[in-house]
Design a protein around this motif. Structure first.
Motif, short mmCIF file in Angstrom:
data_model
loop_
_atom_site.label_atom_id
_atom_site.label_comp_id
_atom_site.label_asym_id
_atom_site.label_seq_id
_atom_site.Cartn_x
_atom_site.Cartn_y
_atom_site.Cartn_z
N LEU A 187 0.86 -1.18 0.00
CA LEU A 187 0.00 0.00 0.00
C LEU A 187 0.89 1.23 0.00
N ASP A 188 0.66 2.13 -0.96
CA ASP A 188 1.45 3.36 -1.12
C ASP A 188 0.54 4.54 -0.83
N LEU A 189 0.73 5.18 0.34
CA LEU A 189 -0.10 6.30 0.75
C LEU A 189 0.58 7.61 0.37
N GLY A 190 -0.14 8.47 -0.35
CA GLY A 190 0.46 9.70 -0.87
C GLY A 190 1.35 9.35 -2.05
N CYS A 191 0.79 8.64 -3.01
CA CYS A 191 1.60 7.97 -4.05
C CYS A 191 2.21 8.91 -5.08
N GLY A 192 1.57 10.08 -5.34
CA GLY A 192 2.12 10.98 -6.35
C GLY A 192 2.23 10.30 -7.70
N ALA A 206 3.45 -8.82 -5.33
CA ALA A 206 2.38 -9.44 -6.11
C ALA A 206 1.35 -8.42 -6.57
N SER A 207 1.07 -7.43 -5.72
CA SER A 207 0.07 -6.42 -6.07
C SER A 207 0.34 -5.17 -5.26
N ALA A 208 -0.22 -4.05 -5.72
CA ALA A 208 -0.03 -2.79 -5.02
C ALA A 208 -1.26 -1.92 -5.19
N THR A 209 -1.58 -1.19 -4.13
CA THR A 209 -2.62 -0.18 -4.16
C THR A 209 -1.97 1.16 -3.84
N ALA A 210 -2.27 2.17 -4.64
CA ALA A 210 -1.69 3.49 -4.46
C ALA A 210 -2.81 4.49 -4.22
N GLY A 231 -0.21 -3.55 -15.31
CA GLY A 231 -1.60 -3.25 -15.61
C GLY A 231 -2.47 -3.21 -14.39
N LYS A 232 -3.75 -2.96 -14.60
CA LYS A 232 -4.69 -2.82 -13.50
C LYS A 232 -5.04 -4.13 -12.84
N ASP A 233 -4.56 -5.25 -13.40
CA ASP A 233 -4.78 -6.53 -12.74
C ASP A 233 -3.97 -6.65 -11.46
N THR A 234 -2.83 -5.93 -11.39
CA THR A 234 -2.00 -5.98 -10.19
C THR A 234 -1.84 -4.62 -9.52
N TYR A 235 -2.32 -3.57 -10.18
CA TYR A 235 -2.07 -2.22 -9.68
C TYR A 235 -3.36 -1.43 -9.64
N THR A 236 -3.69 -0.89 -8.46
CA THR A 236 -4.92 -0.11 -8.27
C THR A 236 -4.56 1.26 -7.73
N VAL A 237 -5.08 2.31 -8.36
CA VAL A 237 -4.84 3.68 -7.91
C VAL A 237 -6.17 4.27 -7.46
N LEU A 238 -6.18 4.85 -6.25
CA LEU A 238 -7.38 5.41 -5.66
C LEU A 238 -7.15 6.86 -5.27
#
Length: 324
Positions: A187-192, A206-210, A231-238
């Protein structure tokens, strides 16, 4: 095409007068630099930083400037002459508009579009990572380093902040390199720009949420991820503020092996009591963006929240902590 970049120095009270003068001459599309607005911006947004570059503050001190552009041809020079005459008349009529000094620079389109690229170079981070500006992928040095086993992290620095050049980002990248073993949820908080979460995925997560409060991250982080084949299968940006918005916290969820926050001291102090809700059992919290004169204060807040500081790193007056 060549252009003339012209600056008129005035003061806060003279800005409207100069803008009106230029408008009457058919010149719009102005760039305004105003010290009072700059200071107001700093004062009203101080929660987002602990440090403002002294050179930047000095450059804005006592400065109000209007910048505009004219074509470097007969028409442009004629218009510049009209501005000069109008300014001379204004000086005679008014004494409260500052110096009204006009200065000139010559520019070409290519300067605006490409010259900034010269300031970005490939950067070796730690033992494994290589941060590569998108347009330098085919450089011989880059190819050599990649052949030696460096993991490429490709970025477009023109998209937004977060390129690996700042000490706080390098501190986080170095720690991630050492602690990503493979298969983690991050989890990346304040991802820029997404640099830290994308780096984690390149290193084997394996996966990351930003997450960021600025909605520009949706475009920028996803574009930087795509440059790295992610891609969005492993990476989610919120988009959201996990400090103040319970809905955002629920959306982020928990069970992350690594949570990283490269932000500022006050935000890290606010995150400290809630970070365990994001972490899996035994997970790690990596935080940075902490200027040296607030390092101990943040460390105390982390310990007060029940976190154990496992590693402390520092560079160029900035600190990072790795906690469990």
């Amino acid at each position: 095409m060549k252009w003339l970049e012209l600056h008129i120095d005035t003061n806060h009270g003279g800005l409207e007068t100069v803008e009106t003068l230029l408008s009457t001459l058919g010149i719009d599309g102005l760039v305004i630099d105003d010290e009072e607005e700059f200071q107001d911006f700093l004062e009203n947004n101080h929660q987002y930083w602990d440090y403002v570059d002294e050179d930047l503050e000095q450059s804005m001190r006592g400065k109000s400037r209007v910048t505009f552009y004219l074509p470097a041809d007969e028409t442009g020079f004629s218009k510049m002459g009209q501005v000069r005459i109008a300014l001379a008349k204004l000086k005679q009529e008014r004494s409260d508009c500052g110096s009204l000094l006009m200065t000139l620079e010559n520019l070409e389109d290519a300067d605006w579009e490409n010259n900034w690229k010269q300031y970005y170079k490939p950067m070796e981070i730690g033992e494994r990572l290589l941060v590569i500006p998108q347009w330098l992928q085919s450089e011989p040095k880059v190819k050599k380093l990649l052949s030696q086993g460096r993991v490429p992290l490709i970025l477009d620095p023109g998209l937004t902040f977060g390129t690996g050049s700042h000490a706080t980002t390098r501190l986080c990248l170095t720690a991630l390199e050492q602690h990503i073993r493979g298969g983690e949820r991050v989890l990346d908080l304040g991802c820029g720009s997404g640099i830290l979460s994308i780096a984690a995925l390149r290193l084997g997560a394996a996966s990351a949420t930003a997450v960021d409060i600025d909605d520009k991250c949706l475009t920028v982080a996803y574009e930087n991820a795509a440059l790295n084949g992610i891609g969005k299968d492993t990476y989610t940006v919120l988009v959201g503020d996990v400090l103040s918005d319970e809905t955002a916290r629920r959306q982020v969820g928990g069970g992350y092996q690594i949570v990283v926050a490269n932000i500022v001291a006050d935000v890290i102090k606010g995150l400290a009591p809630m970070v365990r809700s994001f972490l899996a059992e035994g997970g790690l919290f990596l935080c940075s963006g902490i200027i040296d004169d607030r390092a101990e204060e943040v460390a105390d807040a982390l310990r007060a929240a029940g976190l154990e500081i496992l590693e402390t790193r520092s560079a160029e007056g900035w600190f990072s902590y790795l906690c469990r």
